[in-house]
Design an enzyme around this catalytic site. Sequence first.
Site, mmCIF file in Angstrom:
data_model
loop_
_atom_site.group_PDB
_atom_site.id
_atom_site.type_symbol
_atom_site.label_atom_id
_atom_site.label_comp_id
_atom_site.label_asym_id
_atom_site.label_seq_id
_atom_site.Cartn_x
_atom_site.Cartn_y
_atom_site.Cartn_z
ATOM 1 N N LYS A 48 46.519 61.791 84.334
ATOM 2 C CA LYS A 48 45.167 61.707 84.857
ATOM 3 C C LYS A 48 44.200 61.396 83.709
ATOM 4 O O LYS A 48 44.422 61.782 82.573
ATOM 5 C CB LYS A 48 44.815 63.052 85.505
ATOM 6 C CG LYS A 48 43.483 63.112 86.191
ATOM 7 C CD LYS A 48 43.379 64.375 87.016
ATOM 8 C CE LYS A 48 41.939 64.595 87.495
ATOM 9 N NZ LYS A 48 41.311 63.406 88.050
ATOM 10 N N GLY A 49 43.126 60.673 84.028
ATOM 11 C CA GLY A 49 42.157 60.274 83.006
ATOM 12 C C GLY A 49 41.660 61.461 82.196
ATOM 13 O O GLY A 49 41.315 62.502 82.754
ATOM 14 N N ASN A 72 38.597 57.728 97.346
ATOM 15 C CA ASN A 72 38.396 58.929 96.545
ATOM 16 C C ASN A 72 37.182 58.757 95.657
ATOM 17 O O ASN A 72 36.864 57.646 95.224
ATOM 18 C CB ASN A 72 39.642 59.243 95.704
ATOM 19 C CG ASN A 72 39.611 58.580 94.341
ATOM 20 O OD1 ASN A 72 38.991 59.111 93.421
ATOM 21 N ND2 ASN A 72 40.238 57.408 94.206
ATOM 22 N N LEU A 76 36.785 61.523 87.927
ATOM 23 C CA LEU A 76 37.537 61.733 86.684
ATOM 24 C C LEU A 76 37.403 63.158 86.150
ATOM 25 O O LEU A 76 37.305 63.384 84.941
ATOM 26 C CB LEU A 76 37.123 60.715 85.615
ATOM 27 C CG LEU A 76 37.486 59.266 85.943
ATOM 28 C CD1 LEU A 76 36.876 58.317 84.925
ATOM 29 C CD2 LEU A 76 38.993 59.089 85.983
ATOM 30 N N CYS A 133 37.312 52.709 86.559
ATOM 31 C CA CYS A 133 37.055 53.708 87.608
ATOM 32 C C CYS A 133 35.644 53.527 88.152
ATOM 33 O O CYS A 133 34.671 53.548 87.385
ATOM 34 C CB CYS A 133 37.226 55.122 87.070
ATOM 35 S SG CYS A 133 36.812 56.384 88.313
ATOM 36 N N LYS A 168 43.193 49.088 81.788
ATOM 37 C CA LYS A 168 43.363 49.023 83.245
ATOM 38 C C LYS A 168 42.128 48.351 83.823
ATOM 39 O O LYS A 168 41.016 48.870 83.692
ATOM 40 C CB LYS A 168 43.556 50.419 83.840
ATOM 41 C CG LYS A 168 43.897 50.395 85.332
ATOM 42 C CD LYS A 168 44.238 51.788 85.831
ATOM 43 C CE LYS A 168 44.740 51.758 87.274
ATOM 44 N NZ LYS A 168 45.121 53.112 87.749
ATOM 45 N N ASN A 195 42.668 48.625 89.486
ATOM 46 C CA ASN A 195 42.161 49.923 89.894
ATOM 47 C C ASN A 195 41.612 49.783 91.318
ATOM 48 O O ASN A 195 41.830 48.759 91.965
ATOM 49 C CB ASN A 195 41.068 50.388 88.919
ATOM 50 C CG ASN A 195 40.967 51.905 88.850
ATOM 51 O OD1 ASN A 195 41.063 52.593 89.871
ATOM 52 N ND2 ASN A 195 40.789 52.438 87.674
ATOM 53 N N GLY A 246 48.585 48.829 93.024
ATOM 54 C CA GLY A 246 47.667 48.604 94.140
ATOM 55 C C GLY A 246 48.414 48.490 95.455
ATOM 56 O O GLY A 246 48.861 47.408 95.818
ATOM 57 N N GLY A 268 50.842 54.779 93.209
ATOM 58 C CA GLY A 268 49.708 55.691 93.250
ATOM 59 C C GLY A 268 49.589 56.435 94.557
ATOM 60 O O GLY A 268 50.161 57.517 94.735
#
Length: 309
Positions: A48-49, A72, A76, A133, A168, A195, A246, A268
């Site tokens: 996770k970021g 979502n 972050l 993001c 990304k 993303n 994706g 994901g």
Amino acid sequence: MSTASSLAITIAGIHMKNPVIAASGTFGFGKEYSSLVDLNKIGAIITKGTSLEPWVGNPPERIAETAAGMLNSIGLQNDGIENLINEKLPWLSQFDVPVIVNIVGHTIEEYAKVAQRLSETDSVAGLEINISCPNVKHGCIAFGVEPRMTFEVVNAVRKATHLPIIPKLSPNVADIVAIAHAAVDAGADAISLINTLIGTSINAETRTFRLANITGGLSGPAIKPIALRMVWEVAKAVDVPVIGVGGIMTAEDAVEFMLAGASAIQVGTANFVYPNAMIEIIEGLEAYLSRHGFGHISEIVGIVQSPQC
């Protein structure tokens, strides 16, 4: 060639048993899924970021289902770099799987500091630079929608670390190839894309937005055709490996991304729907190679043909 070695790959100097990677933000730090998925079997984990200091994220509601995926707006949320180094990385190190850390920042300097700090550890295989993001108001996507800013943040990270770096990219741009070129020119070792796309959801009965942040990132099967197109465009244009992500839910989805030019793929949203999805995709890739007479997964990368007119 054995089945196991037929899937083994090396991307940006990172050796993986297979090209199936847990995507950032959907697999936590691995611990959340470790009772359901054998982490030793997947190609790599992208955490996770993680930022320099803890981020609280956005207020709830932060998740909304759609007809073909999910929105979502987590924002972050994370506990910061020192928590990652002191608690999460030691736990992950017990598994035989490369750990790639997704890094985020409000400023270019923050990205560089996180990269430099992670370079001081010995349990990180590479860095995925999150410049895409859409759920934070400062940083991230602001760096990924314009080539000059993409170059600057990737270049700063490049100077701060010896680790492989993998920007990304965001699909919320007019020219994805220009952004990819800027990332490569700045020193990227590979490219991840895409993303999430920016979307929203409205409750007709209450006449309110479902997300407190109003907008969120759309992921899942709905975005697969867009991701597939962008992977195909970027893979033809750059000379570094592309990692496709994706809407990959099945082995057939993964094969399509690799035929389009992806050297590896990330899973994901499928992890939320079916935690064992990555294992079934790995098995499905093995079956595909055997069924079509390919000796190694690299033989299918970028070999999609145009239809006969």
